[in-house]
Design an enzyme around this catalytic site. Structure first.
Site, PDB file in Angstrom:
ATOM      1  N   MET A 277     -45.455 -56.310 -13.702  1.00  0.00           N
ATOM      2  CA  MET A 277     -45.285 -57.846 -14.272  1.00  0.00           C
ATOM      3  C   MET A 277     -44.354 -58.554 -13.336  1.00  0.00           C
ATOM      4  O   MET A 277     -43.894 -59.639 -13.795  1.00  0.00           O
ATOM      5  CB  MET A 277     -45.125 -57.834 -15.842  1.00  0.00           C
ATOM      6  CG  MET A 277     -46.128 -57.403 -16.516  1.00  0.00           C
ATOM      7  SD  MET A 277     -46.227 -58.008 -18.199  1.00  0.00           S
ATOM      8  CE  MET A 277     -44.620 -57.600 -18.870  1.00  0.00           C
TER       9      MET A 277
ATOM     10  N   HIS B 227     -38.424 -50.317 -10.497  1.00  0.00           N
ATOM     11  CA  HIS B 227     -39.866 -50.490  -9.916  1.00  0.00           C
ATOM     12  C   HIS B 227     -39.955 -49.954  -8.533  1.00  0.00           C
ATOM     13  O   HIS B 227     -40.952 -49.427  -8.060  1.00  0.00           O
ATOM     14  CB  HIS B 227     -40.275 -52.251  -9.746  1.00  0.00           C
ATOM     15  CG  HIS B 227     -40.544 -53.082 -10.945  1.00  0.00           C
ATOM     16  ND1 HIS B 227     -39.490 -53.801 -11.392  1.00  0.00           N
ATOM     17  CD2 HIS B 227     -41.396 -52.834 -11.947  1.00  0.00           C
ATOM     18  CE1 HIS B 227     -39.883 -54.414 -12.496  1.00  0.00           C
ATOM     19  NE2 HIS B 227     -40.724 -53.730 -12.910  1.00  0.00           N
TER      20      HIS B 227
END
Ligand code: PAF
Length: 264
Positions: free
Chosen positions: A11, A18
């Site tokens: 997102m 990430h």
């Protein structure tokens, strides 16, 4: 040889956690797709959705720098062009993270399904930080007999122990100190010898920080998400708020090993 494609759905507001998913993705394919889409269906609180950081340009640079071959940032219309039929995450979707966030996991499964249909990956990487999400996605993929292999990635922590999260940017320096109670409680609880003492320790340590507002703390069995009855495959889960910022974390129980006693 069949073509592989590894997929990292996000997102945005990318952080080192990430980037570690992208690193893992590269072990499975040279074709690594990263999606950036803030999914409105998984936010029950409009304020939380509005406050979610949106940093597409720097995210794309970071993801490409980490070795992604493609960034896909669809619009809401791309993902939900028509009326949406939600995917039901079942009973497990209503527990823990799902208990206070009605429809959250239905929203997650619905978007993951649409992202998968578009990207058509052979592998998809999800972090253990959202352990219930990972469990629900794995279960749904198994049930739908999808050929996509779900890869789990370990939690990345800052040096002080705080699990990396896009929401951490909303913590002041003071709040951050309060938030450290979560990883401290998890560390102490997961080193207890029994599940019962782990549960007590988890709650006692969390309660020692008045600035931490508890949502839930439980030791669950990783295989079925029921409260654990033994330390084997047990995992401690915690969620709560520091100054209105929702934080969650988890840690696997370290199963005590007993020395072998050799009879004289
Ligand atoms: O974990 C996340 O960032 C999101 O829940 C996901 C999997 C990208 C779906 O929106």
């Amino acid at each position: 040889m069949t073509h592989t494609r590894a997929f990292v759905p996000t997102m945005g507001a990318l952080h080192a956690g990430h980037l570690s998913l992208i690193d893992i993705a590269k072990q499975y394919s040279s074709d690594v797709v990263v999606s950036i889409f803030v999914n409105p269906l998984q936010f029950e609180d409009p304020d939380d959705l509005a406050k979610y950081p949106r940093t597409l340009e720097s995210d794309s640079e970071r993801a490409l720098g980490a070795g992604a071959s493609e960034i896909w940032a669809p619009t809401e219309k791309d993902i939900y062009p028509d009326e949406v039929q939600l995917i039901d995450a079942g009973a497990i979707g209503k527990k823990y993270e799902g208990a206070g966030r009605e429809g959250h996991f239905d929203g997650v499964l619905t978007v993951v399904d649409r992202l998968f249909k578009h990207v058509q990956p052979t592998h998809a990487i999800f972090g253990e930080k959202d352990f219930q999400q990972l469990f629900i996605i794995k279960k749904w993929v198994r049930k739908s007999e999808s050929p996509i292999e779900i890869i789990s990635a370990p939690i990345i922590r800052d040096v002080d122990g705080l699990a990396l999260s896009s929401r951490n940017t909303r913590l002041s320096a003071e709040d951050r100190k309060y938030a450290l109670i979560i990883s401290r409680a998890l560390r102490q609880a997961t080193h207890e010898r029994s599940v019962e003492s782990a549960r007590d320790r988890l709650h006692d340590v969390l309660a020692s920080e008045p600035s931490f507002e508890l949502d839930y703390a439980e030791i669950i069995n990783e295989d079925n998400f029921e409260p654990a009855t033994s330390a084997r495959k047990a995992r401690a889960l915690v969620a709560g708020w520091v100054n209105g910022v929702r934080l969650l974390d988890n840690m696997q129980m370290s199963v005590p090993t007993f020395p072998t006693v050799v009879a004289p």
